[in-house]
Design an enzyme around this catalytic site. Structure first.
Site, PDB file in Angstrom:
ATOM      1  N   ASP A   1       0.888  -1.156   0.000  1.00 35.58           N
ATOM      2  CA  ASP A   1       0.000   0.000   0.000  1.00 35.58           C
ATOM      3  C   ASP A   1       0.936   1.219   0.000  1.00 35.58           C
ATOM      4  O   ASP A   1       2.079   1.103   0.417  1.00 35.58           O
ATOM      5  CB  ASP A   1      -0.844  -0.059   1.283  1.00 35.58           C
TER       6      ASP A   1
ATOM      7  N   ASP B   1      -1.548  -0.940   6.014  1.00 33.30           N
ATOM      8  CA  ASP B   1      -1.994  -0.699   7.387  1.00 33.30           C
ATOM      9  C   ASP B   1      -3.331  -1.413   7.571  1.00 33.30           C
ATOM     10  O   ASP B   1      -3.932  -1.874   6.621  1.00 33.30           O
ATOM     11  CB  ASP B   1      -2.076   0.804   7.713  1.00 33.30           C
TER      12      ASP B   1
END
Length: 1173
Positions: free
Chosen positions: A491, A812
């Protein structure tokens, strides 16, 4: 229908069963007949001793059948149950769980009469259900299968907003019967029960059986040594499991009193008594010790708003804003993924709440009005508990590969045993009892008793090493997967880049194309939008929220007050009062606020430039050019817009429809933010790329920004092309970031294009790929995925898995949950602190309350002594010398308990694990990825070398026990015990080899069955065999012509002595040659304990061969060797070692571990998919 397929992620199928009467069980009546036959026909007809051997065989077979009913669920079902077609005749069912969800189980099928409400008639139909792993599945007649017990969590918003709770006592009774108490209840197993479970495992029983056989063959010391080791290992494993389960039992629904609306009035109830469908008043509440109480269940807010800390579930440290569901379409259905902005999740903590007095149903204590959606193990916290409880299976040696490997060894053993049996039966004087014992020993010697122990140690060593670095794992079976990973997905925001945004300035506010960082030169309206269009909030007099919004407020030099008002620090501007917020939603890519400046109302909106573009009245000519210019530089760009609203009251402004607020907008500029890349992102990704991994970025950000960041962190190295809609035609086209290179999109050319370019696709291109079914042809070749929704992240990973890639996803814990779960190795980064150094004890960490660990690295929790709560120095002065001593002792004991014995896997606590993924790292950096891959490779290599060593040892043992046994060659008891001690020491030190700090470009072999392993085994075995036969033949020349009885007791002679020495040397050579050091683990000189053990064994061999200490050789029952033979043995041992070493090195050079060619794998997958279609 005997088998039901259940829709869901937990269960694959359910088979209906009926328990047999015990007399008709297949482990009772057939054996009663067999024992009868033995007693009345076999006993009278043959010698009594032979009859007892037959009886012994029958008893062993019967015990095996009984044990198989404990080991195999399928076998137990076959023996104890009969299959039935009609569900009403069944009283149990066999559950086959989904892959990686554990093993099969039999559970009781229950029938009950549903409790009828006062208005309904009593139903005759029984409710049929079963409970499996804390979830209830109910039989549905309409669907003709079992379905999960439904909870009111997917209804229309209208249903929730009209809900006033359970209206009558009868409804409460029905709901209680249906859903039960809101508690985490699971029985605590005793140590004895766990030990019994461990001792019933197939390998353990087999080991005890082997020990029994060795005892019959008079190897007492060796047998007892092995038995002691086994019990010690199993009891430490049981103790560690007990510790984990005890720790988990501490997690419970907080005992707090809530106001609940039942039977038309508000009543006080405990948090454990609330039911789905209840309407409750919830707010911030704290216990006597000042600790905030957590939300007892998953709830939907109907009125009011709350700021919640969700760190315990997602690891997201930024508090989340939760708002009421008022204003959502009445016909719209609730989706827990999409609408998480309205849901309070169980286990999270409310930091602040605001009640809403305008809602028809008022709360008596000023809390938020909420309706309960799910309770108990169905809440988000319950789901995480279930993962920790049920998917952490013990890492066992029962994989299909180890099974096949053992089968491969058994073939050799059967040949050897057959040879012994044939030769033995030719000699009528041999004892049949001793002959069968020899054959059984040969076959059992193939399955190494230490195999499961070694595999567990290898994985647990990695678990402990990771836990020490602040990385926690809830699914240990995934560690070897980490060694096989060939593609790493990341990400961007908060993972590769830091969360701390830098506000650069505003562009295009006065038609200006240049960046303006002096806010006095920017239009007042632009500054007002930046100052008020955000979701910042005050918690305990501290401003919390998105770092980007904080950076903007700081950059324009305004302040935001707790009464939702924004104003300039240095006067001169108008204060802006926020009236209503429409929060950011990932599927809308924008947020809006309704504000009042003086007496006028405005709508202020900010969002992704391409989204806001479609909602404006007129678009400035340089709009697209401007935002692309800054995104190309890697900046985060947000479009700002506003619209004046007509005169109205505050309540009307609050009830404006979101779509109306966000349309017909006027552009006032772009806000430009810098998103600094984390200090170590580039170096970590460079190392991963150098270690033969493909890198991919998956982000919700704009394509140009993503490509810029990707180029800085080594994901992109070639010219880039971005797939987007064609400007002048209907289709799609590839465009370079600077728009100089344009080529049309053709599905078939993607593979060729990916050779010369790095490809990037956006969210809208995704939909096109799904519609044209070309996902498999395009996604595997793409390096950067931009503007991706959370569901699409999941699709990317499933596609990569489909084409045979081993995937790792690092993100996350918030919007990456689906992708992290889908990846073979999911790493959630909790934006906490890096692991604390020992002795770094910060006073703000409370360690005195062990009930619910906060998201703080475990090393910190351990570093703070119990007395250290801000005034430790004062309390320490009053400690007497004796108390100090006691404290010291207690600390020592705690440390010993923490480390257990180095073999037990570390305990994963709820604050350490995240709901998001199997691996949770407490670092604000991507460095844990290399740690996990390093440990994964190390575990994979260790496992592979263990199989090779065990294989060679077993082949040698089979030969010694068969051919040499017939010649009367035997081992003494003390000799066998010393060999056993050396083997155990070698294995222990091998598994503790540390991985190297740098990842190598070479990859470990992913499978046990490959040309390299089989050729290595056969080549080394041939050398060992040649050495053994030559040495024994040489010894025979010096032996007097005496006839040795094969079944006689052991007595020392030259051949026995030589064969023992040679066996010892072969054992040492096997470990030394097959030890896999560089490029994955420490080399032999670096692994000091292993080196010393090897040197000790070589020294021992040299000492006993050269006959230095006669007393030692006598105690080992070794006879003196002739001088010429001593020299020959030492020389041959050296030659044998050199040959094996060179053969192994040659094979490692000829068969390096490399990625199977991806092109070939992708091609085969694509063709099979097309055939299916």
């Amino acid at each position: 229908m005997a088998r039901f397929h259940v829709d869901g992620k937990v269960i694959e199928g359910v088979d209906l069963l009926k328990k047999r009467n015990w007399t008709w069980r297949l482990d009772v009546w057939p054996f009663a007949i067999i024992y009868g036959v033995w007693l009345f026909t076999i006993v009278p007809s043959i010698d009594f001793l032979d009859a007892m051997i037959v009886f012994g065989g029958l008893v062993v077979f019967h015990i095996l059948v009984l044990l198989f009913t404990a080991w195999s669920v399928d076998f137990r079902c076959f023996v104890h149950y009969s299959k039935v077609k009609d569900i009403h005749h069944a009283d149990a069912c066999k559950i086959t769980p989904a892959k990686f969800s554990g093993s099969k189980e039999t559970v009781q099928l229950r029938f009950r009469k549903p409790v009828a409400g006062p208005s309904s008639t009593v139903q005759d139909v029984d409710e049929i259900y079963f409970d499996f792993r804390k979830q209830r599945f109910i039989f549905s007649k309409e669907k003709d299968t079992f379905c999960k017990l439904p909870y009111p969590s997917r209804e229309k918003f209208g249903y929730y907003l009209k809900n006033t709770g359970h209206g009558s006592e009868a409804k409460v009774v029905i709901a209680t019967e249906k859903w039960g108490r809101n508690a985490f209840e699971y029985p605590q197993p005793t140590f004895q029960k766990l030990l019994k479970e461990h001792c019933m495992e197939p390998f353990f029983v087999f080991q005890v059986f082997c020990v029994g056989l060795w005892c019959l063959d008079e190897y007492w010391y060796y047998s007892l040594f092995t038995l002691f080791m086994l019990f010690l290992f199993e009891s430490t494993m049981a103790k560690s499991r007990l510790k984990t389960l005890t720790e988990l039992r501490r997690v419970r629904v907080d005992n707090q009193t809530l106001m609940v609306h039942r039977c038309g009035k508000w009543v006080k109830l405990s948090g454990t008594d609330i039911l789905p469908g209840d309407v409750v008043s919830i707010g911030r509440s704290s216990g006597q010790d000042g600790e905030d109480k957590s939300v007892p269940a998953d709830m939907l807010i109907l009125a009011g708003s709350a700021i919640v800390n969700e760190a315990i579930l997602t690891g997201e440290s930024t508090p989340q804003w939760k708002v009421s569901a008022v204003g959502r379409g009445m016909e719209e259905k609730l989706s827990a993924k999409r609408d998480k902005g309205h849901i309070l999740f169980g286990g999270t903590k409310i930091l602040q709440h605001t009640s809403d007095r305008s809602f028809p149903l008022k709360t008596p204590d000023g809390g938020c009005l909420a309706t309960v959606l799910r309770t108990g193990f169905e809440t988000s916290q319950g789901k995480l508990m279930r993962t920790i409880l049920f998917s952490t299976e013990r890492v066992t040696a029962n994989s299909w590969e180890s099974g096949l490997f053992i089968l491969f060894l058994v073939i050799f053993a059967v040949i050897a045993a057959g040879y012994v049996l044939k030769k033995g039966l030719e000699d009528p004087t041999r004892s049949k009892y001793k002959l069968f014992l020899s054959c059984t020993l040969i076959i059992t010697s193939v399955i190494p008793p230490e195999l499961p122990m070694e595999l567990s140690i290898a994985v647990n060593t990695s678990l402990i090493a990771l836990a020490r670095r602040g990385i926690f794992c809830t699914e240990p079976f995934r560690i070897p997967f980490a060694g096989k990973v060939d593609i790493c997905c990341f990400d961007k925001t908060g993972t590769l880049t830091s969360d701390d945004m830098e506000f650069r300035g505003v562009v295009g506010s006065n038609g200006n194309v240049d960046l303006e960082s002096d806010m006095t030169k920017v239009s007042a309206r632009t500054v007002e939008v930046l100052a008020s269009c955000h979701a910042l909030v005050f918690v305990d007099n501290k401003l919390v929220g998105d770092p980007l919004e904080k950076a903007a407020l700081k950059g324009i030099d305004w302040v935001y007050t707790s009464d939702e008002k924004a104003m300039p620090k240095k006067g001169g501007g108008q204060a802006v009062q926020i009236v209503q917020r429409h929060h950011f939603a990932s599927h809308l890519k924008r947020m809006a606020v309704v504000v009042r400046v003086r007496e006028e109302f405005f709508a202020f909106v900010k969002g992704a430039p391409e989204t806001i573009q479609d909602r404006m009245i007129d678009i400035p000519p340089s709009y697209v050019h401007t935002y692309k210019k800054y995104t190309r530089q890697g900046s985060r760009v947000l479009a700002l817009a506003f619209k004046p609203l007509p005169e109205m009251s505050v309540s009307e402004a609050r009830n404006l429809d979101r779509d109306l607020v966000e349309s017909g907008l006027t552009f006032v500029g772009f806000a430009v933010f810098n998103c600094p890349i984390r200090a170590d992102s580039a170096s970590v990704l460079y190392e991963l790329k150098g270690a033969s991994h493909d890198l991919v970025m998956i982000t919700g950000d704009q394509a140009l920004t993503a490509c810029h960041v990707a180029s800085q962190v080594h994901i992109i190295s070639k010219p880039t092309l971005i797939l987007g809609r064609a400007r002048d035609s209907e289709g799609f086209e590839w465009v370079s970031p600077d728009e100089t290179e344009i080529s049309p999109y053709r599905e078939g050319e993607v593979e060729v294009l990916s050779v010369s370019h790095d490809l990037c696709i956006g969210g809208d291109s995704f939909e096109m790929l799904q519609q044209t079914s070309s996902v498999l042809q395009v996604i595997p070749y793409v390096k950067v995925f931009a503007r991706v929704a959370p569901e699409q992240k999941e699709l990317i990973l499933t596609t990569l898995k489909t084409v045979g890639r081993m995937t790792l996803m690092c993100g996350d814990g918030t919007n990456d949950v689906g992708a992290l779960k889908q990846a073979h190795v999911g790493v959630a980064l909790l934006n906490a602190v890096p692991p604390a150094k020992s002795g770094d004890s910060k006073p703000e960490v409370k360690a005195a309350k062990p009930k619910k660990p906060k998201v703080v690295s475990e090393s910190k929790i351990q570093a703070v002594p119990r007395s250290d709560s801000g005034h430790s120095s004062a309390s320490n002065r009053h400690l007497s010398a004796a108390e100090k001593q006691r404290e010291k002792l207690k600390k020592l004991m705690d440390e010993m308990n923490e480390d257990a014995d180095g073999r037990a896997p570390p305990l994963v606590k709820l604050g350490d694990a995240s709901m998001a993924s199997p691996f949770t790292a407490k670092h604000a950096s991507v460095a844990p990825v290399t740690d996990i891959i390093r440990q994964g490779r190390s575990t994979l290599v260790t496992t592979l070398q263990m199989f090779k060593i065990l294989g060679l040892n077993c082949l040698a043992t089979a030969y010694v026990l068969s051919v040499m046994n017939l010649d009367g060659v035997k081992l003494g008891d003390v000799q066998a015990t010393i060999s056993g001690i050396f083997t155990a020491a070698f294995f222990l030190f091998i598994s503790h080899a540390r991985p190297l700090q740098t990842l190598s470009a070479e990859r470990p072999h992913p499978n046990i069955f490959c040309a390299y392993v089989l050729l290595s085994l056969l080549g080394q075995f041939a050398v060992h065999l040649f050495f053994l036969i030559s040495s024994v033949n040489e010894a025979n020349k010096y032996m007097p012509e005496e006839c040795i009885e094969p079944d006689s007791d052991f007595h020392p002679n030259l051949v026995n002595t030589v064969s023992y020495m040679v066996n010892l040397m072969i054992q040492v050579a096997t470990f030394a040659v097959n030890y896999m050091g560089h490029p994955f683990n420490q080399s032999i000189p670096e692994n000091k304990p292993f080196l010393y053990a090897l040197l000790a064994a070589v020294g021992f061999f040299a000492v006993i061969t050269s006959d230095m200490f006669r007393d030692l050789n006598d105690s080992l029952k070794l006879v003196p060797l002739p001088k010429e033979l001593q020299g020959k043995l030492l020389l041959w041992a050296f030659l044998m070692f050199s040959s094996c070493f060179m053969w192994e090195r040659l094979l490692r050079w000829a068969f390096p571990g490399r990625i199977p060619t991806l092109k070939r794998r992708q091609a085969t997958t694509t063709t099979t998919q097309k055939k299916k279609v």
